[in-house]
Design an enzyme around this catalytic site. Structure first.
Site, PDB file in Angstrom:
ATOM      1  N   GLY A 171      19.322  -1.468   3.248  1.00 23.07           N
ATOM      2  CA  GLY A 171      18.207  -0.807   3.927  1.00 23.07           C
ATOM      3  C   GLY A 171      16.951  -1.646   4.066  1.00 23.07           C
TER       4      GLY A 171
ATOM      5  N   TYR B 161       7.356   2.955   9.544  1.00 24.25           N
ATOM      6  CA  TYR B 161       7.742   2.229  10.755  1.00 24.25           C
ATOM      7  C   TYR B 161       6.863   2.577  11.949  1.00 24.25           C
ATOM      8  CZ  TYR B 161      11.019   1.210   7.261  1.00 24.25           C
ATOM      9  OH  TYR B 161      11.517   0.806   6.056  1.00 24.25           O
TER      10      TYR B 161
ATOM     11  N   ASP C 167      22.332  -3.259   8.156  1.00 25.74           N
ATOM     12  CA  ASP C 167      20.913  -2.899   8.286  1.00 25.74           C
ATOM     13  C   ASP C 167      20.001  -4.102   8.110  1.00 25.74           C
ATOM     14  OD1 ASP C 167      21.229  -0.132   8.662  1.00 25.74           O
ATOM     15  OD2 ASP C 167      21.468   0.190   6.502  1.00 25.74           O
TER      16      ASP C 167
ATOM     17  N   ASP D 162       6.621   6.164   5.667  1.00 28.24           N
ATOM     18  CA  ASP D 162       7.555   6.858   6.570  1.00 28.24           C
ATOM     19  C   ASP D 162       7.671   8.344   6.255  1.00 28.24           C
ATOM     20  OD1 ASP D 162       8.906   6.359   4.224  1.00 28.24           O
ATOM     21  OD2 ASP D 162      10.469   5.122   5.136  1.00 28.24           O
TER      22      ASP D 162
ATOM     23  N   ASP E 154       7.960   7.502  -0.587  1.00 30.58           N
ATOM     24  CA  ASP E 154       8.619   7.068   0.653  1.00 30.58           C
ATOM     25  C   ASP E 154       9.599   8.176   1.078  1.00 30.58           C
ATOM     26  OD1 ASP E 154       9.498   3.960   1.846  1.00 30.58           O
ATOM     27  OD2 ASP E 154      10.982   5.564   2.079  1.00 30.58           O
TER      28      ASP E 154
ATOM     29  N   HIS F  92      12.537   7.919   2.066  1.00 32.19           N
ATOM     30  CA  HIS F  92      13.902   7.653   1.601  1.00 32.19           C
ATOM     31  C   HIS F  92      13.962   7.638   0.075  1.00 32.19           C
ATOM     32  CE1 HIS F  92      13.581   5.671   5.627  1.00 32.19           C
ATOM     33  NE2 HIS F  92      14.789   6.203   5.793  1.00 32.19           N
TER      34      HIS F  92
ATOM     35  N   HIS G  25      15.455  -0.132  -2.000  1.00 30.02           N
ATOM     36  CA  HIS G  25      16.902   0.075  -1.789  1.00 30.02           C
ATOM     37  C   HIS G  25      17.767  -1.049  -2.355  1.00 30.02           C
ATOM     38  CE1 HIS G  25      16.082   3.556   0.599  1.00 30.02           C
ATOM     39  NE2 HIS G  25      15.481   2.897   1.563  1.00 30.02           N
TER      40      HIS G  25
HETATM   41 ZN   LIG Z   1      11.648   4.623   3.629  1.00 33.70          ZN
END
Ligand SMILES: [Zn+2]
Length: 325
Positions: free
Chosen positions: A145, A306, A95, A262, A174, A176, A137
């Site tokens: 990530g 993003y 990634d 995101d 976020d 994630h 991450h």
């Molecule tokens: Zn994220």
């Protein structure tokens, strides 16, 4: 942008924004979701709203190796330095690519977060925001990530070890799960953690189940709230009071908000669907909570996001909420 004039303007009500060309360099090139154009998307909207007139804008410094090693292993810091010299290959399993200068750019993100936290601790600013930061991450021993060094982890360790704080708060909206922060402090009861994210059964990194509440002495200090795809402002509003109650119960002496954009509807790689008004609410409520707790310290970090229009709106809503709150 640094100088006597800007320093003299800083007051107890100052909102510090750390930004600029050096910070913008952290990214993985044209076509990568985490491209270097994310900073400029934020910056154009920041200026369009006139927020440069209502904040103190400063350039970042780079973190030192000693500072990076407050969270990361010495071996990992050296590995990044070497791969940055080589300028190719991967920093994880596919990634996060290495490129020439990635060590310096990632160190600058951490330096930005350290500088902002220092400003809050010394009272030079009341709140702070950094667009390219919140790299949640990265683990102690590896990248993950799109995250090379975990600026949040370094700030937490610095506040606890060098700043003399007993408890620090972390809120992550976020899409994630903030796995680098969660597992980095899973057994540390001094890090009060709360994370709203898309259910890990459907999205990277696959962690952050409700049952994960911390381990050993830290059991109960971590709150994970996985949400279904399509969760909107109403779902956010339903769960958000749990985040505030969790933090209030432990009265952290400093609050970090990772406000990845995101989670706003229309992101190309996730499936949450609230609006950027939920980001505004998060920043406003955490500012009010920090004031209620008697210190007022909120450091907001841009994190993921993003869709360039979404991140510009969400992050500038956060800045406005920090100014107005
Ligand atoms: Zn994220």
């Amino acid at each position: 942008m640094l100088g006597f004039a800007t320093v003299a303007q800083a007051t107890a009500n100052t909102v510090l924004v750390v930004a600029g060309e050096r910070l913008a360099r952290y990214g993985f090139g044209a076509g990568h979701p985490f491209g270097t154009d994310r900073h400029d998307a934020f910056w154009r909207e920041f200026n369009r709203r006139g927020l440069q007139l209502r904040t103190l804008v400063e350039e970042p410094r780079a973190a030192t190796a000693e500072e990076l090693q407050r969270f990361h292993s010495a071996e990992y810091v050296e590995e990044v330095r070497q791969k940055s010299r080589d300028g190719q290959g991967w920093l994880d399993s596919g990634d996060t690519p290495a490129y020439p200068g990635v060590f310096e750019d990632a160190s600058t993100v951490v330096g930005a977060a350290l500088g902002a936290s220092e400003a809050l601790m010394t009272g030079r600013a009341r709140r702070a925001f950094i667009p390219i930061a919140g790299l949640h991450h990265a683990a102690r021993h590896r990248a993950a990530g799109f995250c090379v060094f975990n600026d949040i982890g370094v700030v937490m360790e610095t506040l606890l070890r060098e700043g003399g704080l007993q408890r620090v708060g972390y809120v992550d909206i976020d899409a994630h799960h903030g796995d680098g922060v969660f597992y980095g402090f899973e057994t540390d009861p001094r890090v009060i953690f709360a994370d709203l994210h898309e259910d890990g059964r459907h999205l990277y990194p696959g962690t952050g189940a409700e049952a994960e509440t911390g381990r050993g002495p830290a059991i109960g200090t971590k709150l994970n709230i996985p949400l279904p795809a399509g969760a909107d402002d109403a779902v956010f509003a339903q769960h958000w009071p749990r985040v505030l109650a969790h933090l209030r119960a432990f009265a952290p002496e400093f609050i970090v908000l990772q406000c990845g954009a995101d989670s706003v509807a229309g992101d190309p790689i996730t499936h949450l669907a609230w609006t950027a008004e939920s980001h505004r609410r998060a920043a406003r409520d955490l500012g009010a909570l920090a004031d209620e707790l008697g210190h007022g310290r909120v450091l907001a970090l841009g994190g993921g996001g993003y869709n360039r229009g979404n991140l510009a709106t969400a992050w500038n809503n956060v800045v406005e909420a920090l100014i107005d709150g």
